[in-house]
Design a protein around this motif. Structure first.
Motif, PDB file in Angstrom:
ATOM      1  N   ALA A   1       0.040  15.767 -28.883  1.00 36.67           N
ATOM      2  CA  ALA A   1       1.114  15.131 -27.893  1.00 36.67           C
ATOM      3  C   ALA A   1       1.126  13.688 -28.147  1.00 36.67           C
ATOM      4  O   ALA A   1       2.203  12.998 -27.740  1.00 36.67           O
ATOM      5  N   ASN A   2       0.191  13.153 -28.588  1.00 33.32           N
ATOM      6  CA  ASN A   2       0.243  11.549 -28.981  1.00 33.32           C
ATOM      7  C   ASN A   2       1.439  11.266 -29.730  1.00 33.32           C
ATOM      8  O   ASN A   2       1.547  12.028 -31.043  1.00 33.32           O
ATOM      9  N   PRO A   3       2.193  10.460 -29.562  1.00 33.39           N
ATOM     10  CA  PRO A   3       3.523  10.285 -30.101  1.00 33.39           C
ATOM     11  C   PRO A   3       3.064   9.999 -31.608  1.00 33.39           C
ATOM     12  O   PRO A   3       3.894  10.302 -32.458  1.00 33.39           O
TER      13      PRO A   3
ATOM     14  N   GLY B   1     -13.621  16.885 -27.144  1.00 35.23           N
ATOM     15  CA  GLY B   1     -12.405  17.290 -26.684  1.00 35.23           C
ATOM     16  C   GLY B   1     -11.072  16.299 -27.139  1.00 35.23           C
ATOM     17  O   GLY B   1     -11.301  15.512 -28.176  1.00 35.23           O
ATOM     18  N   PRO B   2      -9.981  16.869 -26.869  1.00 38.84           N
ATOM     19  CA  PRO B   2      -8.809  16.018 -27.497  1.00 38.84           C
ATOM     20  C   PRO B   2      -8.644  14.662 -27.085  1.00 38.84           C
ATOM     21  O   PRO B   2      -7.887  13.859 -27.765  1.00 38.84           O
ATOM     22  N   ASP B   3      -9.656  14.061 -26.225  1.00 35.34           N
ATOM     23  CA  ASP B   3      -9.293  12.544 -25.948  1.00 35.34           C
ATOM     24  C   ASP B   3      -9.980  11.896 -27.252  1.00 35.34           C
ATOM     25  O   ASP B   3      -9.670  10.711 -27.500  1.00 35.34           O
ATOM     26  N   ALA B   4     -10.944  12.586 -28.104  1.00 30.86           N
ATOM     27  CA  ALA B   4     -11.527  11.986 -29.265  1.00 30.86           C
ATOM     28  C   ALA B   4     -10.424  11.718 -30.101  1.00 30.86           C
ATOM     29  O   ALA B   4     -10.143  10.570 -30.791  1.00 30.86           O
ATOM     30  N   GLY B   5      -9.162  12.365 -30.194  1.00 32.19           N
ATOM     31  CA  GLY B   5      -8.228  12.253 -31.067  1.00 32.19           C
ATOM     32  C   GLY B   5      -8.647  12.779 -32.572  1.00 32.19           C
ATOM     33  O   GLY B   5      -9.782  12.811 -32.865  1.00 32.19           O
TER      34      GLY B   5
END
Length: 301
Positions: free
Chosen positions: A183-185, A289-293
């Motif tokens: 979802a990160n643009p 988790g997704p925060d790592a990207g």
């Protein structure tokens, strides 16, 4: 400069898969046909051999300068990461990309220099370095110039799996974690562009009657992912495989309107060196988790 960051991070190195099992031309000495253009196995092997020889010379000289003239690097250290498959991906990718930019009148900017790219690979002055520079100029231009595709859960999962294979993202993410990370643009924009490029390549494969020698497993897009403030990671997206599969419903994703121009591209962070990798590091495991990207777990080669 964006081009310099690409040079620092890139090395040469899908969605729906198109089978070659029952179509196209074949000849034992030809690696691939693109229409009437034949790319020979001999040429593929020669490009790889030249790059390998140059890499060995470069690594040995650097190792001996640091450890003494009698020091000898290990065989593993002397092995270039690029394979003959990578050389074939570049040759066919450049061919198909040139056809697309000509048809769609997408301007191509000369952003990468073969000399600098070759130095980053440890294979300066080789045809491999020149092909890589030509490919990434086309890749970046097509990524900016094609209307992006609409991402679905299936598309995200396919791209994510390939990013895991390329160590650009840690394994083990759930569908929800993939949605959140993508979802990160900046990430979504790049992935949507590569999905659109895969669809465009598959259209060219059908139009030009592309055939692949069975000794090669696939034709792949050497794709880059820029992670803001981190650098670039590389992963491969096959757009044609040597198996009995057929084109799937994710091979031609619906495009969405784009306002990106030929010069568009996400703003990157500090310039990354050849050993730099964005995002998740080698310790990132299934629990990441997704925060790592998405990000590289090491230098791709």
């Amino acid at each position: 400069m964006r081009a310099r960051r690409v040079i620092a991070a890139a090395s040469v190195a899908a969605l729906g898969v198109l089978s070659l099992a029952a179509c196209g031309k074949s000849a034992p000495g030809v690696a691939a046909f693109v229409g009437d253009t034949a790319y020979s196995v001999k040429r593929i092997d020669a490009i790889h051999a030249e790059a390998q020889a140059k890499y060995e010379t470069t690594v040995r000289a650097a190792f001996q300068q640091q450890n003494g003239p009698s020091a000898s690097p290990s065989p593993e250290m002397l092995q270039i990461g690029a394979t003959p498959q990578d050389m074939l991906n570049l040759l066919v990718g450049i061919d198909l990309a040139k056809r697309i930019v000509a048809e769609k009148k997408i301007p191509v900017q000369d952003q990468l220099k073969a000399e600098e790219l070759g130095e980053s690979f440890g294979a300066p002055g080789t045809e491999y370095a020149k092909l890589a520079a030509d490919w990434y100029d086309l890749f970046l231009s097509l990524q900016a110039g094609l209307p992006p595709a609409e991402l679905t859960d299936d598309l995200r999962a396919t791209v994510y799996d390939k990013m895991v294979e390329g160590k650009v993202a840690p394994p083990g993410w759930t569908v929800e974690q993939q949605r959140e990370a993508f979802a990160n643009p900046d990430i979504a924009k790049q992935v949507a562009a590569v999905v659109a490029l895969s669809a465009a390549f598959q259209d060219e494969v059908k139009r030009e009657d592309v055939s692949l020698n069975p000794r090669y497993s696939a034709l792949e897009i050497p794709a880059l992912l820029e992670v803001p403030n981190s650098g670039y990671g590389r992963y491969n997206l096959p757009y044609l495989e040597q198996d009995n599969s057929t084109v799937t419903d994710i091979s031609t994703p619906a495009p969405v309107p784009s306002t990106a121009g030929p010069d568009a591209g996400p703003d990157a962070g500090p310039e990354a060196g050849p050993d730099a990798g964005p995002g998740a590091g080698p310790d990132a495991g299934p629990g990441a988790g997704p925060d790592a990207g998405p990000g590289t777990e090491g230098t791709a080669s």
